[in-house]
Design a protein around this motif. Structure first.
Motif, mmCIF file in Angstrom:
data_model
loop_
_atom_site.group_PDB
_atom_site.id
_atom_site.type_symbol
_atom_site.label_atom_id
_atom_site.label_comp_id
_atom_site.label_asym_id
_atom_site.label_seq_id
_atom_site.Cartn_x
_atom_site.Cartn_y
_atom_site.Cartn_z
ATOM 1 N N ILE A 31 0.856 -1.194 0.000
ATOM 2 C CA ILE A 31 0.000 0.000 0.000
ATOM 3 C C ILE A 31 0.891 1.242 0.000
ATOM 4 C CG2 ILE A 31 -1.666 1.322 1.327
ATOM 5 C CD1 ILE A 31 -2.806 -1.149 -0.111
ATOM 6 N N ASP A 32 0.607 2.177 -0.908
ATOM 7 C CA ASP A 32 1.393 3.397 -1.015
ATOM 8 C C ASP A 32 0.835 4.542 -0.174
ATOM 9 O OD1 ASP A 32 1.600 2.499 -4.420
ATOM 10 O OD2 ASP A 32 3.275 2.424 -2.991
ATOM 11 N N VAL A 33 -0.466 4.538 0.001
ATOM 12 C CA VAL A 33 -1.078 5.652 0.718
ATOM 13 C C VAL A 33 -2.333 5.194 1.437
ATOM 14 C CG1 VAL A 33 -2.314 6.401 -1.358
ATOM 15 C CG2 VAL A 33 -1.993 8.001 0.513
ATOM 16 N N ARG A 34 -2.510 5.723 2.635
ATOM 17 C CA ARG A 34 -3.725 5.473 3.411
ATOM 18 C C ARG A 34 -4.319 6.827 3.751
ATOM 19 N NH1 ARG A 34 -2.928 0.587 7.536
ATOM 20 N NH2 ARG A 34 -5.168 0.541 7.225
ATOM 21 N N GLY A 35 -5.629 6.905 3.652
ATOM 22 C CA GLY A 35 -6.235 8.213 3.852
ATOM 23 C C GLY A 35 -7.618 8.152 4.453
ATOM 24 N N ILE A 69 -3.286 12.544 11.304
ATOM 25 C CA ILE A 69 -3.329 11.173 10.808
ATOM 26 C C ILE A 69 -2.057 10.459 11.242
ATOM 27 C CG2 ILE A 69 -2.319 11.749 8.547
ATOM 28 C CD1 ILE A 69 -4.220 9.619 7.332
ATOM 29 N N SER A 70 -2.206 9.198 11.648
ATOM 30 C CA SER A 70 -1.047 8.422 12.062
ATOM 31 C C SER A 70 -1.300 6.953 11.740
ATOM 32 C CB SER A 70 -0.769 8.611 13.555
ATOM 33 O OG SER A 70 -1.865 8.150 14.327
ATOM 34 N N THR A 77 -2.933 -0.481 11.241
ATOM 35 C CA THR A 77 -4.076 0.391 11.544
ATOM 36 C C THR A 77 -3.687 1.842 11.287
ATOM 37 O OG1 THR A 77 -4.877 -1.163 13.216
ATOM 38 C CG2 THR A 77 -5.673 1.103 13.347
ATOM 39 N N VAL A 78 -4.619 2.589 10.766
ATOM 40 C CA VAL A 78 -4.430 4.022 10.578
ATOM 41 C C VAL A 78 -5.462 4.759 11.440
ATOM 42 C CG1 VAL A 78 -5.920 4.153 8.546
ATOM 43 C CG2 VAL A 78 -4.135 5.858 8.887
ATOM 44 N N TYR A 79 -5.049 5.879 11.992
ATOM 45 C CA TYR A 79 -5.883 6.647 12.910
ATOM 46 C C TYR A 79 -6.093 8.063 12.382
ATOM 47 C CZ TYR A 79 -4.346 2.929 16.046
ATOM 48 O OH TYR A 79 -4.069 1.704 16.613
#
Length: 117
Positions: A31-35, A69-70, A77-79
Motif C-alpha cells: 500500500i502506497d497511501v492510506r487516507g 493522521i497516524s 491500523t491508521v488513525y
C-alpha cells in the motif's frame, strides 16, 4: 475480499475530540497511501488527510492544525485524531488504502461523525 473497517465515530459537542481507527479485515500488501475522506449530506466526498508509505502526510485546509493522521504498522491500523471539532466536520468518514497506480484500492463502509453546536 478484504475490506477496511472503521471505528470511533459518534456524537460530540463542538470543541470536542474523537479518534477514528481503520484496519483491514485481512492482509493487504504494497500500500502506497492510506487516507481519510468524508462526505456530508448533499455534498461530494472530499479528502481529509493522507499518510504515505514514506511517512509524509497531507491535510486538507479545513482540518489543518486540528486533525492528525497516524499509523501503527504492527497492527496495520491508521488513525485520525480529530480535535477542536466543529459542526461543519459532521459527515460520514471513510478510510481508504490504495496503491498509487490504483491497482489495489480498498475502502471502508464509513463511520458517522456528528458534531453538535
Amino acid at each position: 475480499q478484504v475490506q477496511l473497517v472503521e471505528s470511533g465515530g459518534g456524537l460530540v459537542q463542538a470543541g470536542g475530540s474523537l479518534r477514528l481507527s481503520c484496519a483491514p479485515s485481512g492482509s493487504i500488501f504494497s500500500i502506497d497511501v492510506r487516507g481519510w475522506y468524508r462526505q456530508a449530506p448533499g455534498k461530494q466526498r472530499e479528502l481529509v488527510a493522507q499518510i504515505f508509505s514514506t511517512g509524509s502526510t497531507y491535510y486538507a485546509d479545513p482540518v489543518k492544525g486540528r486533525f492528525t493522521i497516524s499509523r501503527d504498522k504492527a497492527n496495520n491500523t491508521v488513525y485520525l485524531q480529530m480535535n477542536s471539532l466543529k459542526p461543519e466536520d459532521t459527515a460520514v468518514y471513510y478510510c481508504r488504502s490504495n496503491r498509487a497506480t490504483l491497482s489495489s484500492d480498498y475502502w471502508g463502509h464509513g463511520t458517522q461523525v456528528t458534531v453538535s453546536s
